[in-house]
Motif scaffolding. Structure first.
Motif, short mmCIF file in Angstrom:
data_model
loop_
_atom_site.label_atom_id
_atom_site.label_comp_id
_atom_site.label_asym_id
_atom_site.label_seq_id
_atom_site.Cartn_x
_atom_site.Cartn_y
_atom_site.Cartn_z
N ARG A 193 -12.93 -22.43 -3.65
CA ARG A 193 -11.68 -22.15 -4.40
C ARG A 193 -10.50 -22.87 -3.76
O ARG A 193 -9.67 -23.45 -4.45
N ALA A 194 -10.44 -22.87 -2.43
CA ALA A 194 -9.35 -23.54 -1.73
C ALA A 194 -9.40 -25.05 -1.99
O ALA A 194 -8.36 -25.67 -2.21
N ALA A 195 -10.58 -25.62 -2.00
CA ALA A 195 -10.71 -27.06 -2.27
C ALA A 195 -10.26 -27.38 -3.69
O ALA A 195 -9.58 -28.38 -3.91
N ARG A 196 -10.62 -26.53 -4.64
CA ARG A 196 -10.17 -26.75 -6.03
C ARG A 196 -8.66 -26.64 -6.12
O ARG A 196 -8.00 -27.44 -6.79
N ASP A 197 -8.09 -25.65 -5.43
CA ASP A 197 -6.63 -25.48 -5.45
C ASP A 197 -5.94 -26.70 -4.84
O ASP A 197 -4.92 -27.16 -5.36
N MET A 198 -6.47 -27.21 -3.73
CA MET A 198 -5.88 -28.39 -3.09
C MET A 198 -5.98 -29.61 -3.98
O MET A 198 -5.08 -30.45 -3.98
N ALA A 199 -7.05 -29.71 -4.74
CA ALA A 199 -7.23 -30.86 -5.62
C ALA A 199 -6.19 -30.89 -6.74
O ALA A 199 -5.90 -31.94 -7.28
N VAL A 225 2.77 -35.65 -3.05
CA VAL A 225 4.21 -35.44 -2.91
C VAL A 225 4.52 -33.95 -2.76
O VAL A 225 5.32 -33.55 -1.92
N GLU A 226 3.87 -33.12 -3.57
CA GLU A 226 4.08 -31.67 -3.47
C GLU A 226 3.64 -31.14 -2.10
O GLU A 226 4.33 -30.32 -1.50
N LEU A 227 2.51 -31.60 -1.64
CA LEU A 227 1.99 -31.13 -0.36
C LEU A 227 2.90 -31.57 0.79
O LEU A 227 3.26 -30.76 1.66
N ILE A 228 3.30 -32.83 0.80
CA ILE A 228 4.18 -33.34 1.85
C ILE A 228 5.51 -32.59 1.83
O ILE A 228 6.03 -32.18 2.88
N THR A 229 6.07 -32.38 0.65
CA THR A 229 7.34 -31.67 0.53
C THR A 229 7.20 -30.23 1.01
O THR A 229 8.07 -29.73 1.72
N THR A 230 6.12 -29.58 0.65
CA THR A 230 5.90 -28.20 1.08
C THR A 230 5.78 -28.10 2.59
O THR A 230 6.39 -27.23 3.22
N VAL A 231 5.01 -28.99 3.18
CA VAL A 231 4.88 -29.00 4.64
C VAL A 231 6.24 -29.27 5.28
O VAL A 231 6.61 -28.62 6.27
#
Length: 123
Positions: free
Chosen positions: A19-25, A30-36
Motif C-alpha cells: 500500500r505504501a509503495a502504491r501511495d508513493m507511486a 515535486v510534491e515529495l521534495i516540497t513536502t520534505v
C-alpha cells in the motif's frame, strides 16, 4: 494460524508495504521534495525557538543540521521544482537562516551560518 502467529504479522507487513509503495507511486517528485522541504523547515523553525513554547524546543545544534539539509535539498532540486515551488522553499530557508542567526548568542561570520555554503551569506 492464530492471529498472533508470525505468518499473519508478515502478511500484514507485506500488505502495508505494498500500500505504501502504491501511495508513493501516486506522488510526483515535486510534491515529495516540497513536502520534505516543508518538514525540514518546520523542524528547523521549532529548533530555532520559533514555536509557541519555543525555548522548550530550542536546540541550535539540531537546527544547524536541519538548515544545512534544507539548503542542500533546495539548492540541488530548485532547477527541477519550477519557480513557484523553489521560491517558496528559498524564502522559508532564508527565514530559518535568519531566525538561527538571531537566536545565536555568538553569531556565525557572514557566509559561515547554516546552509550558507549553498546559499551565500544571509543578512
Amino acid at each position: 494460524m492464530s492471529e498472533n502467529s508470525p505468518g499473519t504479522s508478515a502478511d500484514a507487513l507485506s500488505d502495508a508495504s505494498a500500500r505504501a509503495a502504491r501511495d508513493m507511486a501516486d506522488v510526483t517528485a515535486v510534491e515529495l521534495i516540497t513536502t520534505v522541504g516543508v518538514h525540514l523547515m518546520s523542524a528547523a523553525a521549532l529548533r530555532c525557538g520559533l514555536a509557541e513554547d519555543g525555548e522548550a524546543h530550542e536546540d541550535l545544534d539540531e537546527a544547524r543540521k536541519l538548515i544545512e539539509a534544507l539548503a542542500g535539498l533546495v539548492t540541488a532540486s530548485a532547477p527541477d521544482l519550477g519557480d513557484t515551488h523553489a521560491r517558496a522553499l528559498r524564502d522559508g530557508l532564508r527565514s530559518v537562516q535568519l531566525a538561527f542567526r538571531e537566536a545565536s548568542a555568538i553569531p556565525d561570520a557572514p557566509g559561515q551560518g547554516p546552509g550558507e555554503k549553498y546559499t551565500g551569506a544571509v543578512t
